[in-house]
Each structure stands twice: as C-alpha cells, then as structure tokens.
Design a protein around this motif. Structure first.
Motif, PDB file in Angstrom:
ATOM      1  N   SER A 192       0.985  -1.121   0.173  1.00 31.80           N
ATOM      2  CA  SER A 192       0.033  -0.082  -0.002  1.00 31.80           C
ATOM      3  C   SER A 192       0.785   1.290   0.018  1.00 31.80           C
ATOM      4  O   SER A 192       0.799   2.186  -0.736  1.00 31.80           O
ATOM      5  CB  SER A 192      -0.931  -0.117   1.099  1.00 31.80           C
ATOM      6  OG  SER A 192      -0.194  -0.220   2.419  1.00 31.80           O
ATOM      7  N   GLY A 193       1.825   1.170   0.847  1.00 24.81           N
ATOM      8  CA  GLY A 193       2.739   2.334   0.986  1.00 24.81           C
ATOM      9  C   GLY A 193       3.430   2.751  -0.544  1.00 24.81           C
ATOM     10  O   GLY A 193       3.544   3.864  -0.999  1.00 24.81           O
ATOM     11  N   ILE A 194       3.752   1.606  -1.034  1.00 26.88           N
ATOM     12  CA  ILE A 194       4.422   1.696  -2.632  1.00 26.88           C
ATOM     13  C   ILE A 194       3.614   2.388  -3.704  1.00 26.88           C
ATOM     14  O   ILE A 194       3.792   3.410  -4.252  1.00 26.88           O
ATOM     15  CB  ILE A 194       4.955   0.226  -2.887  1.00 26.88           C
ATOM     16  CG1 ILE A 194       6.201  -0.236  -1.943  1.00 26.88           C
ATOM     17  CG2 ILE A 194       5.570   0.334  -4.370  1.00 26.88           C
ATOM     18  CD1 ILE A 194       6.425  -1.134  -1.911  1.00 26.88           C
ATOM     19  N   THR A 195       2.422   1.810  -3.632  1.00 26.14           N
ATOM     20  CA  THR A 195       1.379   2.239  -4.937  1.00 26.14           C
ATOM     21  C   THR A 195       0.977   3.798  -4.432  1.00 26.14           C
ATOM     22  O   THR A 195       0.768   4.369  -5.633  1.00 26.14           O
ATOM     23  CB  THR A 195       0.317   1.264  -4.796  1.00 26.14           C
ATOM     24  OG1 THR A 195      -0.277   1.121  -3.271  1.00 26.14           O
ATOM     25  CG2 THR A 195       0.540  -0.295  -5.225  1.00 26.14           C
ATOM     26  N   ASP A 196       0.632   3.938  -3.329  1.00 24.84           N
ATOM     27  CA  ASP A 196       0.236   5.448  -3.144  1.00 24.84           C
ATOM     28  C   ASP A 196       1.373   6.276  -3.139  1.00 24.84           C
ATOM     29  O   ASP A 196       1.125   7.556  -3.731  1.00 24.84           O
ATOM     30  CB  ASP A 196      -0.274   5.763  -1.857  1.00 24.84           C
ATOM     31  CG  ASP A 196      -1.921   5.121  -1.543  1.00 24.84           C
ATOM     32  OD1 ASP A 196      -2.407   4.845  -2.647  1.00 24.84           O
ATOM     33  OD2 ASP A 196      -2.088   4.439  -0.371  1.00 24.84           O
ATOM     34  N   PHE A 225      13.566   4.095  -6.770  1.00 21.95           N
ATOM     35  CA  PHE A 225      13.285   3.685  -5.171  1.00 21.95           C
ATOM     36  C   PHE A 225      12.473   2.717  -4.903  1.00 21.95           C
ATOM     37  O   PHE A 225      12.370   1.767  -4.133  1.00 21.95           O
ATOM     38  CB  PHE A 225      13.230   5.137  -4.638  1.00 21.95           C
ATOM     39  CG  PHE A 225      13.047   4.904  -3.106  1.00 21.95           C
ATOM     40  CD1 PHE A 225      14.081   4.850  -2.138  1.00 21.95           C
ATOM     41  CD2 PHE A 225      11.775   5.142  -2.642  1.00 21.95           C
ATOM     42  CE1 PHE A 225      13.674   4.917  -0.829  1.00 21.95           C
ATOM     43  CE2 PHE A 225      11.400   5.061  -1.173  1.00 21.95           C
ATOM     44  CZ  PHE A 225      12.335   4.699  -0.418  1.00 21.95           C
ATOM     45  N   TYR A 226      11.328   3.139  -5.408  1.00 25.44           N
ATOM     46  CA  TYR A 226       9.894   2.396  -5.152  1.00 25.44           C
ATOM     47  C   TYR A 226       9.909   0.987  -5.875  1.00 25.44           C
ATOM     48  O   TYR A 226       9.448   0.098  -5.352  1.00 25.44           O
ATOM     49  CB  TYR A 226       8.679   2.946  -5.622  1.00 25.44           C
ATOM     50  CG  TYR A 226       8.291   3.850  -4.578  1.00 25.44           C
ATOM     51  CD1 TYR A 226       7.856   3.745  -3.462  1.00 25.44           C
ATOM     52  CD2 TYR A 226       8.377   5.428  -4.950  1.00 25.44           C
ATOM     53  CE1 TYR A 226       7.320   4.636  -2.457  1.00 25.44           C
ATOM     54  CE2 TYR A 226       7.797   6.410  -3.843  1.00 25.44           C
ATOM     55  CZ  TYR A 226       7.211   5.988  -2.657  1.00 25.44           C
ATOM     56  OH  TYR A 226       7.035   6.763  -1.873  1.00 25.44           O
ATOM     57  N   ARG A 275       2.141  -6.091 -10.484  1.00 24.75           N
ATOM     58  CA  ARG A 275       0.828  -5.279 -11.493  1.00 24.75           C
ATOM     59  C   ARG A 275       0.683  -4.066 -10.750  1.00 24.75           C
ATOM     60  O   ARG A 275       0.550  -3.000 -11.524  1.00 24.75           O
ATOM     61  CB  ARG A 275      -0.149  -6.527 -11.040  1.00 24.75           C
ATOM     62  CG  ARG A 275      -1.453  -5.885 -11.721  1.00 24.75           C
ATOM     63  CD  ARG A 275      -2.772  -6.587 -11.085  1.00 24.75           C
ATOM     64  NE  ARG A 275      -2.782  -6.558  -9.593  1.00 24.75           N
ATOM     65  CZ  ARG A 275      -3.628  -7.359  -8.938  1.00 24.75           C
ATOM     66  NH1 ARG A 275      -4.306  -8.148  -9.412  1.00 24.75           N
ATOM     67  NH2 ARG A 275      -3.640  -7.017  -7.606  1.00 24.75           N
ATOM     68  N   ASP A 276       0.319  -3.726  -9.503  1.00 22.41           N
ATOM     69  CA  ASP A 276      -0.090  -2.626  -8.888  1.00 22.41           C
ATOM     70  C   ASP A 276       1.074  -1.690  -9.013  1.00 22.41           C
ATOM     71  O   ASP A 276       0.826  -0.565  -9.154  1.00 22.41           O
ATOM     72  CB  ASP A 276      -0.561  -2.924  -7.432  1.00 22.41           C
ATOM     73  CG  ASP A 276      -1.665  -3.639  -7.405  1.00 22.41           C
ATOM     74  OD1 ASP A 276      -2.363  -3.973  -8.259  1.00 22.41           O
ATOM     75  OD2 ASP A 276      -1.792  -4.266  -6.081  1.00 22.41           O
ATOM     76  N   TYR A 277       2.329  -1.801  -8.863  1.00 20.70           N
ATOM     77  CA  TYR A 277       3.350  -0.807  -9.104  1.00 20.70           C
ATOM     78  C   TYR A 277       3.390  -0.384 -10.532  1.00 20.70           C
ATOM     79  O   TYR A 277       3.490   0.730 -10.634  1.00 20.70           O
ATOM     80  CB  TYR A 277       4.506  -1.692  -8.467  1.00 20.70           C
ATOM     81  CG  TYR A 277       6.079  -0.837  -8.875  1.00 20.70           C
ATOM     82  CD1 TYR A 277       6.653   0.430  -8.244  1.00 20.70           C
ATOM     83  CD2 TYR A 277       6.708  -1.146 -10.265  1.00 20.70           C
ATOM     84  CE1 TYR A 277       7.475   0.944  -8.658  1.00 20.70           C
ATOM     85  CE2 TYR A 277       7.746  -0.347 -10.731  1.00 20.70           C
ATOM     86  CZ  TYR A 277       7.989   0.738  -9.773  1.00 20.70           C
ATOM     87  OH  TYR A 277       9.215   1.367 -10.370  1.00 20.70           O
ATOM     88  N   ALA A 278       3.245  -1.345 -11.529  1.00 20.58           N
ATOM     89  CA  ALA A 278       3.453  -0.742 -12.741  1.00 20.58           C
ATOM     90  C   ALA A 278       2.120   0.080 -12.987  1.00 20.58           C
ATOM     91  O   ALA A 278       2.381   1.037 -13.711  1.00 20.58           O
ATOM     92  CB  ALA A 278       3.297  -2.064 -13.732  1.00 20.58           C
ATOM     93  N   ARG A 317      11.409  11.379   4.013  1.00 22.57           N
ATOM     94  CA  ARG A 317       9.939  11.935   3.558  1.00 22.57           C
ATOM     95  C   ARG A 317       9.039  10.783   2.816  1.00 22.57           C
ATOM     96  O   ARG A 317       8.023  10.695   3.346  1.00 22.57           O
ATOM     97  CB  ARG A 317       9.972  13.236   2.564  1.00 22.57           C
ATOM     98  CG  ARG A 317       8.553  13.921   2.565  1.00 22.57           C
ATOM     99  CD  ARG A 317       8.509  14.800   1.461  1.00 22.57           C
ATOM    100  NE  ARG A 317       7.313  15.442   1.136  1.00 22.57           N
ATOM    101  CZ  ARG A 317       6.871  15.736   0.131  1.00 22.57           C
ATOM    102  NH1 ARG A 317       7.434  16.020  -0.778  1.00 22.57           N
ATOM    103  NH2 ARG A 317       5.454  16.237   0.145  1.00 22.57           N
ATOM    104  N   LEU A 318       9.520  10.130   1.769  1.00 22.90           N
ATOM    105  CA  LEU A 318       9.053   9.312   1.231  1.00 22.90           C
ATOM    106  C   LEU A 318       8.438   8.007   1.967  1.00 22.90           C
ATOM    107  O   LEU A 318       7.476   7.374   2.063  1.00 22.90           O
ATOM    108  CB  LEU A 318       9.704   8.594  -0.137  1.00 22.90           C
ATOM    109  CG  LEU A 318       9.520   9.205  -1.264  1.00 22.90           C
ATOM    110  CD1 LEU A 318       9.980  10.938  -1.313  1.00 22.90           C
ATOM    111  CD2 LEU A 318      10.278   8.652  -2.532  1.00 22.90           C
TER     112      LEU A 318
END
Length: 549
Positions: A58-62, A84-85, A134-137, A218-219
C-alpha cells in the motif's frame, strides 16, 4: 473540474465501466459454480489476502503515484522515484511471499483458519509477487499521468482472470481454479505494465542508488502513514467477512458477500475519482491552490451524492427482483443485508473523493485519524452484533462504519485545509433523494413482472430523480452539459453547443431552483412526490402489468 483532471477521470471511468460490466456477468457465474459455501471460502481468502497486502504494497502504490506527479526542479526526480519504489516493492514482495509460504508450511494457517484452507495459501504466496508488480506498474503509469495506459491494464486483468478462472472452476478445480485465474492475470498485467513503464522511462534506473539529496525520509514517512491508512480502510472492507467466517457457516458468508458485491456497484464512479484525485490534486496542493481544491471537492461531493443516491434508490427498490435473478434463488437471504448496507455504501461513496484530495496534500495524520474513528466503530459493532445476529448484524455494523466515514472525513478535510461542503448543497441533495424515493419505490412495488420492472424502473427513476434535483436546486439545468463538455470530441463539442443554447435561452442557471418562496417550493415538490407515488401505485404499474399479460 479542469479538462486534464476530467480526462483522467474519464479514462478511469471508461475502464471501470468495462470492468464493472465483466464483473456483473462473472460474479453470479462464480457464485453458481462454487456454490454459496465455496463462494464464501473464496471471498474469505481474498479478504485475508487484501489485508495482508496492505503491509506489502500500500505505501508503495500510493507513494509512487503521488511523488511522480509532484512538480520538482530536480531533472532526475522521476528516475529516482521509480527506482526507489521498484527496489522497495521487490524486497517487500519477497518477504511477503516467504511469510505466507512459511505460515502454510508450519501449520500456522491450519491453526488459525483450518486445515482445508492451508493449500490455498501457497497460491496466495505466489500471488503476492505478481500482484505487487501489477499494482506498482499501474500506479507508476498513473503517476506519469498515463491513465490511457494504466486503465486498460485493469480491463486486461479482469478479462484474463475470467478467461482462466471460469473454465477451471467449471471443470472442478473450485476455489483453486479461481486463484489460478488471479495468478495468471496479475502476472500478465505486471509484465505488460512494466514494459509500458520502460517505454516512458528506462527501468535501468532501478540499478542506480538514489542521490544523497533524495528525500528518502519523507517518502518512507508517507509510506508508513499510507500503510496505516490503507490498513484502516481495508478493515472497513474486510473485517466483517473475516469475523463472520468465524461465527457463521460458509453459506452465510457467501450470501453476505453477494450482498456486498451489489452494494459496492455504487462505488465505481467514486472509486474512479479517488484513483485520479490523489495524484491530480498533488499538483494543486504543491502550488497552494486551496480555493480551487475546495471548489473541486465540493462539486464532486454534490455530483457523487446525486449519482450514487439515485443508484442506491433503484437498487433498494428492485432488491427483491435483482438478487434472485442475478445470483439465483439460493441467494434470496442476501436481500435483507443488501438493504441494510445501502445507506452506509452511499456515505462511503461520498467519503472516497474527499479522502483522495486529503491524500494529495501529503499530510496524512488527519485522514488516518478520521478513518481510524470509523474503523474502530466498525470493529466494535461487528464484534457486538455478528455473534448474535450473524450476517444481518454484520450488515448493520458495516453500514454504520461506512456512513461515519463521510462525517469524519469532512472534519478531516477542514483540518487539512479545504471545505468539501462549500458547494455540496447537502440539504438539497438529501431532499432530492427523500422526495424521489416515494415515486421510485411505489413504481417498483406496483409492477409485479420482474423483467418489466427491470426495464421500466431504472430509466423512469432517473427521470424522476433528475426532476426533483432541478426543482429543489440540487442540480442546475446546464450542469450535466458542463460536465459532458469536458469530454473528448464528438461528445464534448456537442454538449458545449447544447450548453451555449441553454445559456442563450437563459435556462442554464437557475441559482437554486424555482423562484417561489421556500414554503411554496417545499409544498410544491412534496405534493408532486405524493402525486407521482399515487400515480405509480394506482395507475402506471397496473397498466404496464396489464400490457405484458
């Protein structure tokens, strides 16, 4: 709503309409093929997986879509964010998959949920990896403003799932066949999405370390707050199913999930708005355009209420027709939970775009607090009501939890720095819904033929609802055409031409409805509502039934 945001919303809405259409066809098919018990197990597994994935993705996709959308002077900002992500996504996916596999291997799953579910967790472990990328892309493409690519991927995901899952389930693979469909679809979308990202920005950046000035802290702070926020949101979505599984038979879980599936159809437009607004409003926030944000948010609240309100009325009026026709006679117990869920589903629909605008600002403590209050109420009520009232208790608890989201997020929005109610005309939209409810329900009650009711009530109900919306001033006559004018041609140009004609005729704006005083106006619309209700019950319904006989 400016044209760039509108184009993003239209891209998302278009994809969601297709996905919704496929879902409308396949959900009852899966229910029938798996049976109420198998469908309950399948729903339970997806709920557990969704909660688990909060901590993985969740933190990555947002984060990736928010920070890619921000205006930055750093020429290598996009490469740094993407790399980074990506590295973070890979690490968390590996840990997450290993955790599920070990939990299944050492019987932790059997102790928690039973031996019969253990085998499914190995499939879920693989799904962690494919779903992560899938969600990251998809969210990376959205961060670049490429909804025209990211949203067709959701369609590809749904279509591939159906193409694999339905045949496997139909030949006897059951729940495992459905999970295999998710695995295949998510893997294909992940590969396709990453290739599209690579076309926009070379993925060789994932091998490069972020520069010293890159704001990792911050990220990561945003990521951690996003995890908390999404965990609280997912508890609202899934805690009722997880708890119901512990206190009721799988058949009850399946019927309750069927009711939820219908109630969640109300969310397809609010979900599209929420998807786009996080990264679209990030740019507005970075330029401190607070007044524009408040105008956008309050108009969205009003339009969402009107659209979702008429859909909720129609679904409530036709619930006893829709549920058995859609899921089969075995699902008739889902009618009453559906009716209990609809008021809360409307409140949650209103909260979604407000939450997205707050997320775009980046300071998540107030959205987290607001969601936490609603989630706490939801958990307490579910724990209190499910043991005694089963799926009906779950429906009441969840509906109350959903509804409080709107209240708490209006408070959160003001703390963040915008007003989602400044042009929401909340009293008028509520009045529209209450006044239209009588004629719509009366018409649905009067028509006894179920197929005729499905053909007549939705368009007639929409007409009645729009009539009252204009009469009480919840909607100006020209506003639908203003929204359509933002669409691509030929729709946009034609709507713009109609809007100009309305303005030239002096009817595009009525500034809040008829010019009578408020008492005359109230008596007029109330009398019209009663007249339409009586006409529907006594004349129109019987006449239509007589025609089909």
């Amino acid at each position: 709503m400016n044209r760039s945001i509108a184009s993003g919303v239209l891209s998302v809405v278009g994809a969601k309409v297709i996905v919704l259409s496929v879902t409308v066809v396949t959900t009852p098919l899966l229910y029938r093929l798996l049976g109420a018990g198998g469908f309950g197990e399948y729903a339970f597994l997806l709920s557990v997986f969704a909660i688990y994935m909060i901590f993985v993705s969740s933190g990555i996709t947002d984060g990736v879509r928010k920070f890619l959308a921000e205006d930055r002077n750093d020429p290598n900002w996009s490469e740094s964010v993407v790399g980074f992500y990506f590295r973070l996504a890979a690490a968390l996916a590996a840990v997450g998959a290993l955790g599920l596999a070990l939990a299944a291997r050492f019987d932790l799953v059997a102790v928690a949920f039973g031996d019969e579910l253990t085998i499914y967790f190995y499939a879920l472990a693989l799904l962690v990896i494919t779903a992560q990328f899938r969600d990251y892309a998809r969210k990376t493409l959205m961060g670049f403003g490429l909804e025209r690519y990211s949203e067709p991927l959701t369609v590809l995901d749904k279509v591939c799932f159906v193409a694999v899952a339905i045949p496997l389930v139909s030949v006897g693979f059951g729940v495992m066949g459905a999970l295999a469909g998710h695995l295949f679809a998510s893997a294909l979308v992940a590969i396709t999405g990453l290739l599209l990202v690579h076309r926009r920005l070379s993925l060789s950046c994932v091998r490069s370390r972020s520069p010293a000035r890159f704001p990792r802290k911050r990220l990561l702070t945003f990521n951690s707050m996003s995890v908390v926020l999404v965990f609280l949101l997912m508890s609202l979505y899934h805690i009722d199913i997880v708890m119901l599984q512990q206190f009721a038979e799988s058949e009850s879980v399946g019927n309750y999930r069927a009711a939820l599936a219908l109630a969640e159809f109300l969310w397809f437009v609010p979900l599209a708005l929420q998807t786009v607004y996080v990264h679209s409003t990030s740019e507005l926030w970075s330029n401190d355009r607070r007044r524009e944000i408040s105008e956008l948010s309050s108009q969205t609240t009003r339009y969402t209420f009107l659209l979702t309100g008429v859909m909720a009325l129609g679904l409530a009026a036709l619930a006893d027709v829709v549920v058995p026709l859609y899921f089969g006679s075995e699902a008739e117990p889902a009618v009453s939970p559906l009716l209990l869920l609809l008021p809360g589903a409307l409140g949650f629909a209103l909260a979604r775009p407000i939450l997205a605008v707050s997320q775009g600002e980046g300071t998540l403590r107030y959205p987290v607090a607001a969601t936490g209050f609603a989630a706490a109420i939801n958990v307490i009520l579910n724990a209190s009501l499910i043991p005694r009232y089963g799926m009906h208790g779950a429906a009441v608890a969840t509906s109350v939890g959903y509804a409080t989201m709107f209240v708490f997020h209006c408070w959160s929005a003001r703390r963040v720095g915008f007003d989602p109610l400044s042009d929401a005309r909340l009293g008028r939209t509520v009045a529209t819904t209450l006044l239209a409810a009588g004629p719509i329900v009366a018409l649905a009650t009067a028509i006894t033929n179920p197929w005729l009711a499905l053909a007549i009530v939705p368009p007639a109900g929409l007409t009645i609802y729009l009539l009252f919306a204009v009469l009480v001033g919840a909607l100006e006559p020209g506003e639908p055409f203003e929204l359509l004018a933002l669409s691509p041609d030929p729709i946009g140009s034609r709507a713009d031409a109609v809007l100009r004609r309305l303005r030239n005729a002096g009817v595009a704006e009525t500034h809040g409805g008829p010019t009578r005083n408020w008492l005359q106006n109230a008596l007029f619309v109330l009398g019209l509502s009663l007249l339409l209700s009586g006409f529907s019950l006594g004349v129109l319904g019987p006449a239509l039934d007589g025609l089909v006989r």
